[in-house]
Design a protein around this motif. Structure first.
Motif, mmCIF file in Angstrom:
data_model
loop_
_atom_site.group_PDB
_atom_site.id
_atom_site.type_symbol
_atom_site.label_atom_id
_atom_site.label_comp_id
_atom_site.label_asym_id
_atom_site.label_seq_id
_atom_site.Cartn_x
_atom_site.Cartn_y
_atom_site.Cartn_z
ATOM 1 N N PRO A 165 0.802 -1.225 0.000
ATOM 2 C CA PRO A 165 0.000 0.000 0.000
ATOM 3 C C PRO A 165 0.832 1.271 0.000
ATOM 4 O O PRO A 165 0.334 2.345 -0.303
ATOM 5 C CB PRO A 165 -0.822 -0.120 1.295
ATOM 6 C CG PRO A 165 -0.945 -1.569 1.521
ATOM 7 C CD PRO A 165 0.377 -2.146 1.082
ATOM 8 N N PHE A 166 2.112 1.161 0.340
ATOM 9 C CA PHE A 166 2.983 2.332 0.383
ATOM 10 C C PHE A 166 3.839 2.470 -0.868
ATOM 11 O O PHE A 166 4.773 3.258 -0.886
ATOM 12 C CB PHE A 166 3.901 2.264 1.608
ATOM 13 C CG PHE A 166 3.177 2.405 2.913
ATOM 14 C CD1 PHE A 166 2.605 3.599 3.290
ATOM 15 C CD2 PHE A 166 3.066 1.323 3.773
ATOM 16 C CE1 PHE A 166 1.944 3.735 4.498
ATOM 17 C CE2 PHE A 166 2.407 1.442 4.982
ATOM 18 C CZ PHE A 166 1.840 2.646 5.350
ATOM 19 N N GLN A 167 3.545 1.735 -1.920
ATOM 20 C CA GLN A 167 4.380 1.801 -3.119
ATOM 21 C C GLN A 167 4.331 3.181 -3.765
ATOM 22 O O GLN A 167 5.347 3.695 -4.232
ATOM 23 C CB GLN A 167 3.921 0.749 -4.131
ATOM 24 C CG GLN A 167 4.810 0.667 -5.368
ATOM 25 C CD GLN A 167 4.376 -0.438 -6.313
ATOM 26 O OE1 GLN A 167 3.182 -0.653 -6.518
ATOM 27 N NE2 GLN A 167 5.335 -1.151 -6.883
ATOM 28 N N ALA A 168 3.150 3.788 -3.800
ATOM 29 C CA ALA A 168 2.971 5.118 -4.391
ATOM 30 C C ALA A 168 2.236 5.991 -3.389
ATOM 31 O O ALA A 168 1.081 5.723 -3.061
ATOM 32 C CB ALA A 168 2.187 5.020 -5.693
ATOM 33 N N VAL A 169 2.896 7.029 -2.904
ATOM 34 C CA VAL A 169 2.336 7.870 -1.840
ATOM 35 C C VAL A 169 2.462 9.338 -2.215
ATOM 36 O O VAL A 169 3.539 9.794 -2.615
ATOM 37 C CB VAL A 169 3.036 7.620 -0.490
ATOM 38 C CG1 VAL A 169 2.481 8.555 0.592
ATOM 39 C CG2 VAL A 169 2.884 6.169 -0.056
ATOM 40 N N SER A 170 1.373 10.071 -2.084
ATOM 41 C CA SER A 170 1.384 11.514 -2.261
ATOM 42 C C SER A 170 1.143 12.183 -0.921
ATOM 43 O O SER A 170 0.141 11.891 -0.254
ATOM 44 C CB SER A 170 0.295 11.938 -3.254
ATOM 45 O OG SER A 170 0.231 13.353 -3.352
ATOM 46 N N LEU A 171 2.047 13.050 -0.505
ATOM 47 C CA LEU A 171 1.881 13.805 0.739
ATOM 48 C C LEU A 171 1.061 15.050 0.450
ATOM 49 O O LEU A 171 1.542 16.189 0.480
ATOM 50 C CB LEU A 171 3.238 14.143 1.341
ATOM 51 C CG LEU A 171 3.780 13.165 2.389
ATOM 52 C CD1 LEU A 171 2.945 13.162 3.652
ATOM 53 C CD2 LEU A 171 3.905 11.755 1.826
ATOM 54 N N THR A 172 -0.216 14.822 0.133
ATOM 55 C CA THR A 172 -1.170 15.881 -0.185
ATOM 56 C C THR A 172 -2.513 15.494 0.410
ATOM 57 O O THR A 172 -2.738 14.335 0.768
ATOM 58 C CB THR A 172 -1.317 16.058 -1.709
ATOM 59 O OG1 THR A 172 -1.587 14.782 -2.313
ATOM 60 C CG2 THR A 172 -0.053 16.636 -2.331
ATOM 61 N N SER A 173 -3.428 16.454 0.487
ATOM 62 C CA SER A 173 -4.726 16.185 1.103
ATOM 63 C C SER A 173 -5.653 15.390 0.209
ATOM 64 O O SER A 173 -6.625 14.810 0.679
ATOM 65 C CB SER A 173 -5.402 17.507 1.501
ATOM 66 O OG SER A 173 -5.603 18.314 0.356
ATOM 67 N N SER A 174 -5.394 15.356 -1.089
ATOM 68 C CA SER A 174 -6.197 14.565 -2.006
ATOM 69 C C SER A 174 -5.286 13.960 -3.063
ATOM 70 O O SER A 174 -4.158 14.426 -3.269
ATOM 71 C CB SER A 174 -7.292 15.412 -2.662
ATOM 72 O OG SER A 174 -6.719 16.478 -3.407
ATOM 73 N N LEU A 175 -5.767 12.938 -3.725
ATOM 74 C CA LEU A 175 -4.946 12.247 -4.709
ATOM 75 C C LEU A 175 -4.671 13.166 -5.894
ATOM 76 O O LEU A 175 -5.596 13.687 -6.512
ATOM 77 C CB LEU A 175 -5.665 10.984 -5.181
ATOM 78 C CG LEU A 175 -4.789 9.916 -5.849
ATOM 79 C CD1 LEU A 175 -3.891 9.248 -4.813
ATOM 80 C CD2 LEU A 175 -5.652 8.879 -6.546
ATOM 81 N N PRO A 176 -3.414 13.395 -6.249
ATOM 82 C CA PRO A 176 -3.109 14.261 -7.387
ATOM 83 C C PRO A 176 -3.443 13.566 -8.704
ATOM 84 O O PRO A 176 -3.482 12.344 -8.794
ATOM 85 C CB PRO A 176 -1.611 14.508 -7.255
ATOM 86 C CG PRO A 176 -1.096 13.286 -6.571
ATOM 87 C CD PRO A 176 -2.186 12.874 -5.621
ATOM 88 N N ARG A 177 -3.642 14.371 -9.733
ATOM 89 C CA ARG A 177 -3.960 13.852 -11.065
ATOM 90 C C ARG A 177 -2.901 12.860 -11.538
ATOM 91 O O ARG A 177 -3.216 11.896 -12.245
ATOM 92 C CB ARG A 177 -4.043 15.038 -12.030
ATOM 93 C CG ARG A 177 -4.314 14.679 -13.482
ATOM 94 C CD ARG A 177 -5.751 14.243 -13.671
ATOM 95 N NE ARG A 177 -6.082 14.088 -15.076
ATOM 96 C CZ ARG A 177 -5.855 12.974 -15.789
ATOM 97 N NH1 ARG A 177 -5.278 11.939 -15.214
ATOM 98 N NH2 ARG A 177 -6.195 12.919 -17.062
#
Length: 422
Positions: A165-177
């Motif tokens: 589950p941690f393979q792709a992580v964005s440190l943002t409040s919502s999933l980026p495009r």
């Protein structure tokens, strides 16, 4: 019951927590402290992408200071590498390009040939709309608004091995495009006070859980398979630990800003060996229409934060630098000529920064012609001479060992530019 397609294949999971300024959760610090005795997953290559939203003025970040046309076009914004003036001088990189004085943390990395700069980079689509340009950059298809996936999500799909589950992580409040698509990705506003909501699955759109343990109760071990179950077990173990004491390597102190806190958390995930391979975060506020400033002001503050945060992250990654590459991006640049309010308007090409031990660093790559009006795009902008896909594909291919650019950037048939070694 959460379906396998809904959990594993649709969109991404969004982990929503308290604000970014709230600090780093304790269980992560303890896990990092014990990393030598317990590694949850084998070490993997990590690509960290930072989107500078608002359109950075590449001509001010990395200035062709010997260009007299630029000096004429920016009577109050032009900066020189000469010492003794009323403003701090540019940091001379090669006798032609100068780094903004507020980006001094980048100067040593450039000198050590760990930092490369690509100038004249941009999209072949000439839109000057922030929304459209960002969409094209993140989808990776600059002439197709109908693309459902993002280029980073497609990159994840090309990694070719089991994921966590941690393979792709964005440190943002919502999933980026960039992370939209069929491969799982996380959007994490903060790694504290976990809460999960499903995204992109009509049947499970309203499914929510207060913690990973709650979601785990709704699934089965056969759904999660071995990797998934191990990941949930790791998270459950981490949640039971106490935290407050993460100590970055080399006594590094991250700037207490949104970007600094995001990169600090990415550093912790990397050290935890939980399978992180693609990370994303943002730097905002680059739309400098007025009062842009020179060595002081809005732009100077932005580039100071960007360079200080990335340098802190890189120093913290001392023992992991062979496995990490950092790349910045922005939707477009600014006009060559300053406007009437001491700023610059929406333009075309900008520059970006790539940091890593496998980078062909200590160079300004790309082609920036003299800024005479006949060389400007539409008679006003720095021309795009390097397609962003040439750089993004090269960084991803060489660092993550990807091998199918037709999937990564389906409409692109160009050449890479040599920004990576090997």
């Amino acid at each position: 019951m959460v379906s396998r397609r809904g959990f594993i294949k649709s969109g991404g999971l969004a982990l929503l927590g308290v604000g970014l300024m709230g600090g780093i959760p304790g269980f992560l610090a303890e896990a990092v402290a014990s990393e030598k005795s317990r590694q949850l997953y084998s070490k993997r290559k990590v690509m960290v992408c930072i989107f500078q939203r608002g359109a950075m003025d590449g001509l001010m970040a990395v200035t062709p200071f010997t260009d007299n046309y630029l000096k004429e076009a920016r009577p109050t914004l032009f900066m020189s590498a000469a010492k003794g003036g009323n403003v701090d001088p540019l940091i001379d990189l090669d006798g032609h390009f100068g780094l903004h004085p507020s980006m001094a943390p980048f100067a040593q990395l450039y000198k050590q040939k760990q930092l490369a700069i690509v100038h004249g980079i941009g999209s072949p689509n000439n839109t000057r709309s922030h929304f459209d340009a960002q969409d094209y950059i993140e989808s990776g298809t600059p002439f197709n608004k109908g693309t459902s996936s993002g280029w980073l999500n497609r990159a994840v799909g090309l990694l070719g091995h089991d994921s966590t589950p941690f393979q792709a992580v964005s440190l943002t409040s919502s999933l980026p495009r960039s992370f939209y698509g069929d491969n799982p990705a996380l959007a994490v506003s903060n790694l504290q006070d976990f809460a999960i909501q499903m995204r992109g699955n009509p049947g499970g759109a309203n499914t929510a859980a207060k913690s990973f343990e709650d979601l785990y109760q709704q699934t089965t071990s056969s759904l999660l398979k071995n990797t998934g179950k191990e990941s949930f077990d790791a998270i459950k173990m981490l949640q039971k630990t106490d935290i407050k004491n993460y100590k970055p390597a080399n006594n590094v102190i991250y700037p207490n800003t949104a970007l600094g806190n995001s990169l600090k958390q990415i550093a912790q995930l990397i050290k935890m060996d939980v399978g992180l391979e693609v990370a994303f975060t943002e730097s905002n506020g680059w739309d400098t229409h007025f009062n842009q400033g020179t060595d002081k002001g809005l732009f100077a503050r932005n580039v100071a934060d960007l360079s200080a945060c990335i340098a802190a992250f890189w120093n913290d990654m001392e023992l992991y630098q062979d496995d990490v590459t950092v790349m910045t991006m922005t939707e477009f640049g600014r006009t060559v000529k300053q406007n009437g309010t001491g700023g610059t308007d929406h333009g075309r090409a900008s520059c970006n920064f790539i940091l890593g031990n496998d980078v062909n660093g200590g160079m300004v790559h790309g082609n920036v012609k003299p800024l005479a009006i006949e060389n400007l795009e539409d008679g006003r902008d720095l021309a795009v001479t390097t397609d962003f896909r040439a750089v993004f594909s090269e960084v991803a291919d060489k660092h993550l060992k990807l091998k199918n650019d037709r999937i990564l950037f389906p409409d692109w048939k160009g050449n890479q530019i040599g920004v990576m070694r090997g």
